[in-house]
Design a protein around this motif. Structure first.
Motif, PDB file in Angstrom:
ATOM      1  N   LYS A   1       0.808  -1.222   0.000  1.00  0.00           N
ATOM      2  CA  LYS A   1       0.000   0.000   0.000  1.00  0.00           C
ATOM      3  C   LYS A   1       0.839   1.269   0.000  1.00  0.00           C
ATOM      4  N   GLN A   2       2.145   1.127   0.095  1.00  0.00           N
ATOM      5  CA  GLN A   2       3.035   2.290   0.160  1.00  0.00           C
ATOM      6  C   GLN A   2       4.357   1.925  -0.480  1.00  0.00           C
ATOM      7  N   GLU A   3       4.931   2.843  -1.250  1.00  0.00           N
ATOM      8  CA  GLU A   3       6.194   2.586  -1.933  1.00  0.00           C
ATOM      9  C   GLU A   3       7.365   3.350  -1.347  1.00  0.00           C
ATOM     10  N   HIS A   4       7.090   4.400  -0.584  1.00  0.00           N
ATOM     11  CA  HIS A   4       8.142   5.261  -0.056  1.00  0.00           C
ATOM     12  C   HIS A   4       7.959   5.447   1.442  1.00  0.00           C
ATOM     13  N   PHE A   5       9.029   5.782   2.107  1.00  0.00           N
ATOM     14  CA  PHE A   5       8.999   6.023   3.544  1.00  0.00           C
ATOM     15  C   PHE A   5       9.143   7.510   3.801  1.00  0.00           C
TER      16      PHE A   5
ATOM     17  N   TYR B   1      11.382   2.269  -6.497  1.00  0.00           N
ATOM     18  CA  TYR B   1      10.598   1.090  -6.116  1.00  0.00           C
ATOM     19  C   TYR B   1      10.452   0.183  -7.336  1.00  0.00           C
ATOM     20  N   GLY B   2      10.678  -1.101  -7.141  1.00  0.00           N
ATOM     21  CA  GLY B   2      10.518  -2.072  -8.220  1.00  0.00           C
ATOM     22  C   GLY B   2      11.717  -2.212  -9.128  1.00  0.00           C
ATOM     23  N   GLU B   3      12.791  -1.457  -8.865  1.00  0.00           N
ATOM     24  CA  GLU B   3      13.992  -1.554  -9.687  1.00  0.00           C
ATOM     25  C   GLU B   3      15.154  -2.055  -8.847  1.00  0.00           C
ATOM     26  N   THR B   4      16.192  -2.513  -9.513  1.00  0.00           N
ATOM     27  CA  THR B   4      17.407  -2.953  -8.820  1.00  0.00           C
ATOM     28  C   THR B   4      18.603  -2.231  -9.418  1.00  0.00           C
ATOM     29  N   ARG B   5      19.689  -2.250  -8.664  1.00  0.00           N
ATOM     30  CA  ARG B   5      20.965  -1.718  -9.105  1.00  0.00           C
ATOM     31  C   ARG B   5      22.042  -2.694  -8.668  1.00  0.00           C
ATOM     32  N   SER B   6      23.180  -2.644  -9.329  1.00  0.00           N
ATOM     33  CA  SER B   6      24.316  -3.477  -8.939  1.00  0.00           C
ATOM     34  C   SER B   6      25.195  -2.690  -7.969  1.00  0.00           C
ATOM     35  N   TYR B   7      26.095  -3.393  -7.319  1.00  0.00           N
ATOM     36  CA  TYR B   7      27.060  -2.739  -6.433  1.00  0.00           C
ATOM     37  C   TYR B   7      27.887  -1.726  -7.224  1.00  0.00           C
ATOM     38  N   SER B   8      28.242  -2.081  -8.467  1.00  0.00           N
ATOM     39  CA  SER B   8      28.993  -1.165  -9.333  1.00  0.00           C
ATOM     40  C   SER B   8      28.183   0.087  -9.627  1.00  0.00           C
ATOM     41  N   ASP B   9      26.884  -0.078  -9.846  1.00  0.00           N
ATOM     42  CA  ASP B   9      26.018   1.078 -10.093  1.00  0.00           C
ATOM     43  C   ASP B   9      26.036   2.028  -8.901  1.00  0.00           C
TER      44      ASP B   9
ATOM     45  N   ARG C   1      17.345  -3.975  -2.882  1.00  0.00           N
ATOM     46  CA  ARG C   1      17.297  -3.648  -4.310  1.00  0.00           C
ATOM     47  C   ARG C   1      18.669  -3.721  -4.984  1.00  0.00           C
ATOM     48  N   VAL C   2      19.685  -4.127  -4.249  1.00  0.00           N
ATOM     49  CA  VAL C   2      21.024  -4.247  -4.826  1.00  0.00           C
ATOM     50  C   VAL C   2      21.296  -5.721  -5.104  1.00  0.00           C
TER      51      VAL C   2
ATOM     52  N   ALA D   1      10.174  -9.579  -5.329  1.00  0.00           N
ATOM     53  CA  ALA D   1       8.990 -10.085  -6.033  1.00  0.00           C
ATOM     54  C   ALA D   1       7.790  -9.179  -5.761  1.00  0.00           C
ATOM     55  N   MET D   2       7.619  -8.772  -4.522  1.00  0.00           N
ATOM     56  CA  MET D   2       6.516  -7.897  -4.157  1.00  0.00           C
ATOM     57  C   MET D   2       6.611  -6.578  -4.917  1.00  0.00           C
ATOM     58  N   GLU D   3       7.802  -5.990  -4.951  1.00  0.00           N
ATOM     59  CA  GLU D   3       7.977  -4.708  -5.614  1.00  0.00           C
ATOM     60  C   GLU D   3       7.803  -4.795  -7.125  1.00  0.00           C
ATOM     61  N   SER D   4       8.169  -5.906  -7.711  1.00  0.00           N
ATOM     62  CA  SER D   4       8.079  -6.033  -9.168  1.00  0.00           C
ATOM     63  C   SER D   4       6.683  -6.446  -9.618  1.00  0.00           C
TER      64      SER D   4
END
Length: 186
Positions: free
Chosen positions: A76-80, A104-112, A143-144, A166-169
């Motif tokens: 019900k909420q995407e941000h804090f 929300y719903g995205e990922t990044r790598s450690y390099s990113d 998300r990493v 999974a929930m976020e995507s």
């Protein structure tokens, strides 16, 4: 005249599928403990990070934070919006800020993340700073992922990380990763 001991307030957020230890100072949320981890994770963390502060359970004081986390876990909420009060080195804090910038719903790598903070060669240090994140979920270290998209370590465990992603995507969750049906502070 003695100075009163500062207090670190804590509580437990429980749903059918989640159990999270929360802690906050007067300034904001400073700890979210891993799903299924014992209370000793909180006490060990508090004694290392806030050695001069007494731990006191206060469910009513932590209720706004629990409600915000519950709303997130229920989709019900995407941000804090509530304040965070995380203590770390300037490097750690820059990494945590970069984590909060991951949509929300995205990922990044450690390099990113290393590139985002202007330290592209500091990938291992970024990993260590992510591992030191005291506020799971609100600072979304889940998300990493690895450079090739694989799931990598997570203080809450890879099952928890997988469930959050999974929930976020919007992917369907497995039976063991079903969305929480009820929320309460215990």
């Amino acid at each position: 005249m003695s100075v009163p001991t500062p207090i670190l307030y804590w509580s437990v957020l429980e749903t059918e599928d989640w159990r999270l230890h929360l802690a906050a100072t007067e300034e904001g949320l400073c700890f979210v403990g891993a799903h299924g981890q014992p209370y000793t994770e909180l006490t060990d963390w508090a004694s290392a990070r806030y050695p001069r502060q007494a731990l006191a359970r206060d469910d009513s004081r932590l209720q706004p934070y629990a409600a915000e986390l519950a709303a997130f876990l229920l989709g019900k909420q995407e941000h804090f919006a509530l304040p965070l009060a995380c203590r770390g080195t300037s490097f750690q804090e820059s990494v945590w800020q970069a984590l909060r910038a991951i949509p929300y719903g995205e990922t990044r790598s450690y390099s990113d993340i290393a590139r985002a903070i202007g330290r592209p060669a500091a990938v291992r240090a970024v990993g260590a700073a992510i591992g030191a994140n005291p506020v799971l979920i609100a600072i979304p270290c889940h998300r990493v992922v690895g450079k090739n998209g694989t799931l990598t370590g997570y203080r809450g465990g890879l099952d928890m990380k997988s469930r959050l992603l999974a929930m976020e995507s919007g992917r369907p969750l497995t039976a063991t990763a079903a969305a929480p049906a009820s929320v309460e502070i215990r």
